[in-house]
Design a protein around this motif. Structure first.
Motif, PDB file in Angstrom:
ATOM      1  N   GLY A  18      28.694  42.895  49.674  1.00 52.37           N
ATOM      2  CA  GLY A  18      28.520  43.827  48.782  1.00 52.37           C
ATOM      3  C   GLY A  18      29.697  43.718  47.407  1.00 52.37           C
ATOM      4  N   TRP A  19      30.762  43.245  47.431  1.00 49.59           N
ATOM      5  CA  TRP A  19      31.658  42.989  46.614  1.00 49.59           C
ATOM      6  C   TRP A  19      30.949  41.773  45.688  1.00 49.59           C
ATOM      7  CZ3 TRP A  19      37.625  43.778  47.754  1.00 49.59           C
ATOM      8  CH2 TRP A  19      37.605  45.100  47.917  1.00 49.59           C
ATOM      9  N   GLN A  20      30.556  40.644  46.248  1.00 49.05           N
ATOM     10  CA  GLN A  20      29.963  39.608  45.502  1.00 49.05           C
ATOM     11  C   GLN A  20      28.933  40.221  44.328  1.00 49.05           C
ATOM     12  OE1 GLN A  20      30.511  35.810  45.349  1.00 49.05           O
ATOM     13  NE2 GLN A  20      29.870  36.964  43.465  1.00 49.05           N
ATOM     14  N   ILE A  21      27.890  40.951  45.192  1.00 46.60           N
ATOM     15  CA  ILE A  21      26.795  41.467  44.136  1.00 46.60           C
ATOM     16  C   ILE A  21      27.457  42.516  43.037  1.00 46.60           C
ATOM     17  CG2 ILE A  21      24.827  42.920  44.066  1.00 46.60           C
ATOM     18  CD1 ILE A  21      24.233  41.938  47.040  1.00 46.60           C
ATOM     19  N   ALA A  22      28.451  43.181  43.347  1.00 47.13           N
ATOM     20  CA  ALA A  22      29.128  44.199  42.146  1.00 47.13           C
ATOM     21  C   ALA A  22      29.749  43.149  41.302  1.00 47.13           C
ATOM     22  CB  ALA A  22      29.927  45.158  43.110  1.00 47.13           C
ATOM     23  N   TYR A  23      30.403  42.170  41.659  1.00 47.57           N
ATOM     24  CA  TYR A  23      31.294  41.231  40.790  1.00 47.57           C
ATOM     25  C   TYR A  23      30.153  40.580  39.783  1.00 47.57           C
ATOM     26  CZ  TYR A  23      36.045  41.539  42.509  1.00 47.57           C
ATOM     27  OH  TYR A  23      37.261  42.029  42.930  1.00 47.57           O
ATOM     28  N   ILE A  24      29.081  40.208  40.423  1.00 47.13           N
ATOM     29  CA  ILE A  24      28.030  39.657  39.601  1.00 47.13           C
ATOM     30  C   ILE A  24      27.616  40.385  38.544  1.00 47.13           C
ATOM     31  CG2 ILE A  24      25.852  38.499  39.613  1.00 47.13           C
ATOM     32  CD1 ILE A  24      27.575  36.391  40.421  1.00 47.13           C
ATOM     33  N   LEU A  25      27.246  41.881  38.779  1.00 47.54           N
ATOM     34  CA  LEU A  25      26.576  42.825  37.880  1.00 47.54           C
ATOM     35  C   LEU A  25      27.448  43.117  36.856  1.00 47.54           C
ATOM     36  CD1 LEU A  25      24.552  44.889  40.174  1.00 47.54           C
ATOM     37  CD2 LEU A  25      23.734  42.955  39.200  1.00 47.54           C
ATOM     38  N   TRP A  26      28.739  43.503  37.361  1.00 48.88           N
ATOM     39  CA  TRP A  26      29.610  43.780  36.266  1.00 48.88           C
ATOM     40  C   TRP A  26      30.338  42.596  35.458  1.00 48.88           C
ATOM     41  CZ3 TRP A  26      30.172  48.311  34.377  1.00 48.88           C
ATOM     42  CH2 TRP A  26      30.126  49.462  35.284  1.00 48.88           C
ATOM     43  N   GLY A  27      30.396  41.377  36.063  1.00 50.68           N
ATOM     44  CA  GLY A  27      30.849  40.391  35.274  1.00 50.68           C
ATOM     45  C   GLY A  27      29.574  40.050  34.351  1.00 50.68           C
ATOM     46  N   TYR A  28      28.441  40.213  34.665  1.00 52.86           N
ATOM     47  CA  TYR A  28      27.142  39.975  33.796  1.00 52.86           C
ATOM     48  C   TYR A  28      27.444  40.798  32.463  1.00 52.86           C
ATOM     49  CZ  TYR A  28      22.798  40.687  31.163  1.00 52.86           C
ATOM     50  OH  TYR A  28      21.857  40.725  30.046  1.00 52.86           O
ATOM     51  N   LEU A  29      27.695  42.076  32.746  1.00 46.82           N
ATOM     52  CA  LEU A  29      28.117  43.075  31.629  1.00 46.82           C
ATOM     53  C   LEU A  29      29.088  42.647  30.837  1.00 46.82           C
ATOM     54  CD1 LEU A  29      27.123  45.552  30.076  1.00 46.82           C
ATOM     55  CD2 LEU A  29      28.497  46.943  31.887  1.00 46.82           C
ATOM     56  N   ILE A  30      30.190  42.364  31.376  1.00 48.28           N
ATOM     57  CA  ILE A  30      31.543  41.848  30.508  1.00 48.28           C
ATOM     58  C   ILE A  30      31.196  40.798  29.806  1.00 48.28           C
ATOM     59  CG2 ILE A  30      33.915  41.354  30.680  1.00 48.28           C
ATOM     60  CD1 ILE A  30      33.896  43.337  33.053  1.00 48.28           C
ATOM     61  N   ILE A  31      30.517  39.496  30.667  1.00 49.75           N
ATOM     62  CA  ILE A  31      30.336  38.382  29.743  1.00 49.75           C
ATOM     63  C   ILE A  31      29.610  38.620  28.504  1.00 49.75           C
ATOM     64  CG2 ILE A  31      29.141  36.081  30.155  1.00 49.75           C
ATOM     65  CD1 ILE A  31      30.273  36.179  32.976  1.00 49.75           C
ATOM     66  N   HIS A  32      28.494  39.419  28.782  1.00 52.89           N
ATOM     67  CA  HIS A  32      27.635  39.761  27.734  1.00 52.89           C
ATOM     68  C   HIS A  32      28.030  40.605  26.530  1.00 52.89           C
ATOM     69  CE1 HIS A  32      23.085  41.310  26.348  1.00 52.89           C
ATOM     70  NE2 HIS A  32      23.638  40.823  25.634  1.00 52.89           N
ATOM     71  N   VAL A  33      29.161  41.428  26.711  1.00 59.16           N
ATOM     72  CA  VAL A  33      29.950  41.997  25.725  1.00 59.16           C
ATOM     73  C   VAL A  33      30.746  40.910  24.974  1.00 59.16           C
ATOM     74  CG1 VAL A  33      31.775  43.598  25.243  1.00 59.16           C
ATOM     75  CG2 VAL A  33      29.878  44.246  26.920  1.00 59.16           C
ATOM     76  N   VAL A  34      31.375  40.084  25.845  1.00 59.00           N
ATOM     77  CA  VAL A  34      32.359  38.983  24.961  1.00 59.00           C
ATOM     78  C   VAL A  34      31.482  37.983  24.082  1.00 59.00           C
ATOM     79  CG1 VAL A  34      33.867  37.223  25.643  1.00 59.00           C
ATOM     80  CG2 VAL A  34      34.095  39.270  27.067  1.00 59.00           C
TER      81      VAL A  34
END
Length: 595
Positions: free
Chosen positions: A381-397
């Motif tokens: 579950g954490w791996q999926i959440a990290y990927i989703l939030w990571g995508y959003l943060i990477i997209h913003v950066v």
């Protein structure tokens, strides 16, 4: 005139489907519980302890069924992965915290999400239970029926309202086609199970052997370790050398395959949801931009706010374009992370099998057993959440970097300010080059004048022994004041690089972004390490091979004892037999000894 896309949105704004997927999720618990009870009734308990009349009536029925083995399952991996993929829409529903059947206070929100997660798990439990059940004929029928119900309801929901209010045409199809594909695969898988089990039941095929304790790839790994002469290495291709090399002696467990499949589908759904939000915000900005144009036209472009309004319009247009363009690199970055995490899992597991723990921080060399058990439950579950939030943060950066590039390089050329831009760029580049040159010069001076010569020509560098000490002290004194100013830039560069690397690697749960000594504060990395240790202790090929030898030897000894007791009974019965029986007791004992 209203555009076709706008007409589609207006039509679907009033579209009301007769199928409520959230309500269907609640009602799906009824057949789910029925299937669980049927499979539990068929499952026999190995150790039966009769404590009261009720347990005596039940006998050894109603055993505990498991959806899948999260630690040691290496067979049927892709079926389990596709079953996980079928839950993607409900997982995203929970991720958006849309599960709120009751009006409760904010502090109890965690309990509601826990109940929602349990309900989603219970509604999809039959998929996994039917795949892992030993009663293939019954489980295939139940699994096919349950998958068909979900498939039919999803198809009906899409047909009634195929379009949406954000993307327009076929928006619902874009959201649900991964789940439909997974459900179709499960239908085919259960149908194949039914045909195969039916042929076995009719005697047309032999019964498949039980699941082996020692997997084939684990045995091959041990054989590779015991092989005296290494095999001749074949020439590797560019893909094997640069990207990934397949190892026939290693297989990913079903948990890793299911997590990866579900992460891919959830990432796709997250990108679609983000794009829908982008379309909504873009439409709102277009309306706001039209109001600004009306204001400028009313003021005949002579108002005091006209330059500011033009800059705001330019910022909105640039931001919309940059955000749209950076969707692709941000998504490709997260997709590459998913593959890279699998490669790192194999690399880390092999190092642990070899007894190498140097790649781990020192405090993780002996992790807590209880925390490791919890970690393997958290990881997926954490791996999926990290990927989703990571995508959003990477997209913003990446969008912020795109805005910097646009305002520093592209827009000056558009506004006929290319020469000024080149001049500023040249001055900045020259300043940074001079600073780096002075830092390099300090290293060259230290190497040339303040270190003693090499003791041997084979040495790679000079020894750490000072030379020309008086000149060295003067060198340090005069550069002391300059390095104070240089340290300010070094501190800011350290902060900038840490922010960039931290946001870029936020989705990598296999790599900590904390500094040395603070790795324990990274809960995602702690879950990764705990999961590695659980897999290492339970799926180590050498350990599993040793246990397999012990189990095989124990079975052989029990078989020999059973044969011995049977022979003794036979000989005793032979002695009591009246005349007319051929042979003597000694003949039977000799036959048993021969066998």
């Amino acid at each position: 005139m209203i555009s076709a896309n706008s007409r589609t949105r207006q039509l679907n704004g009033t579209c009301v489907s007769s199928v409520d997927m959230e309500l269907f999720l609640h009602y799906s618990l009824i057949p789910s519980l029925f299937i669980i009870l049927v499979l539990s009734f068929l499952q026999r308990r190995e150790h039966r302890k009769q404590r009261d009349d009720t347990s005596h009536l039940l006998g050894n029925r109603f055993g505990i069924i498991i959806p899948l083995d999260f630690v040691g399952t290496f067979s049927n991996r892709w079926s389990y992965g596709i079953a996980f993929g079928a839950t993607a829409n409900k997982v995203m529903f929970l991720f958006s915290e849309g599960y709120q059947p009751l009006h409760i206070p904010q502090w109890a929100q965690a309990f509601v999400l826990l109940i929602g997660g349990m309900e989603v798990g219970l509604s999809h439990f039959p998929f996994f239970a039917c795949l892992s059940s030993e009663f293939r004929l019954v489980s295939s029928i139940l699994g096919f029926s349950y998958s068909l119900i979900w498939f039919a309801v999803t198809i009906l929901y899409i047909i009634q309202c195929p379009h949406g209010q954000f993307l327009g045409k076929y928006e619902t199809v874009m959201f649900y086609w991964p789940s439909l594909l997974c459900l179709a695969f499960l239908l085919g898988r259960f149908l194949h199970m039914f045909v195969k089990s039916l042929r076995v039941h009719l005697g047309w095929e032999l019964q498949m052997e039980e699941k082996p304790f020692l997997e084939v790839h684990q045995a091959e790994h041990v054989k590779r370790l015991l092989r005296k002469a290494p095999l001749q290495e074949t020439k590797k291709s560019w893909f094997q050398t640069r990207v990934y090399e397949w190892d026939p002696c290693f297989q990913f467990p079903s948990r890793m395959i299911g997590t990866t499949v579900l992460a891919f589908i959830c990432l796709y759904l997250f990108i679609v949801i983000e794009f829908c939000m982008f379309m909504y915000v873009r439409d709102e900005l277009d309306v706001f931009e039209g109001e600004l144009e009306n204001y400028i036209a009313s003021m005949n472009q002579t108002g005091t706010l006209t330059p500011v309004i033009l800059q705001v319009k330019e910022l909105m247009n640039v931001s919309k374009g940059v955000w749209l363009v950076t969707i692709l690199p941000a998504s490709l970055t997260c997709v590459s992370y998913l593959f890279h995490i699998l490669a790192c899992y194999r690399k880390h597991m092999k190092r642990l099998w070899a007894g190498n723990k140097h790649f781990l921080p020192l405090k993780f060399h002996h992790p807590s057993s209880s925390k490791s058990v919890v970690a393997i439950a958290r990881y997926s579950g954490w791996q999926i959440a990290y990927i989703l939030w990571g995508y959003l943060i990477i997209h913003v950066v990446q969008s912020l970097c795109g805005l910097m590039i646009m305002y520093s390089l592209v827009l000056p050329v558009v506004h006929n300010q290319g020469l000024e831009m080149l001049q500023g760029l040249g001055i900045g580049t020259l300043t940074i080059s001079i600073v780096l040159g002075l830092m390099t010069l300090q290293v060259w001076i230290a190497t040339s004048f303040f270190l003693q010569p090499k003791m041997s020509t084979a040495d790679k560098q000079k020894p750490l022994a000072l030379n020309n000490r008086k000149a060295f002290h003067n060198f340090n004194y005069f550069l002391f004041f300059y390095n104070v100013l240089l340290g300010l830039g070094a501190c800011l560069s350290r902060l900038l690089i840490s922010c960039i690397l931290g946001t870029w690697l936020i989705a990598r749960i296999d790599r900590t972004i904390m500094q040395n000594g603070y790795e324990g504060a990274d809960m995602g990395f702690s879950a990764w390490i705990g999961m590695l240790y659980v897999d290492h202790y339970h799926t180590n090929p050498v350990l599993v091979s040793f246990c397999n030898i012990l189990i095989t030897g124990h079975r052989e000894r029990r078989l020999q004892q059973a044969i011995k007791y049977w022979c003794l009974n036979q000989s005793a019965e032979t002695e009591k037999t009246v005349t007319g029986v051929s042979g003597s007791p000694h003949d039977h004992l000799q036959l048993c000894n021969t066998s």
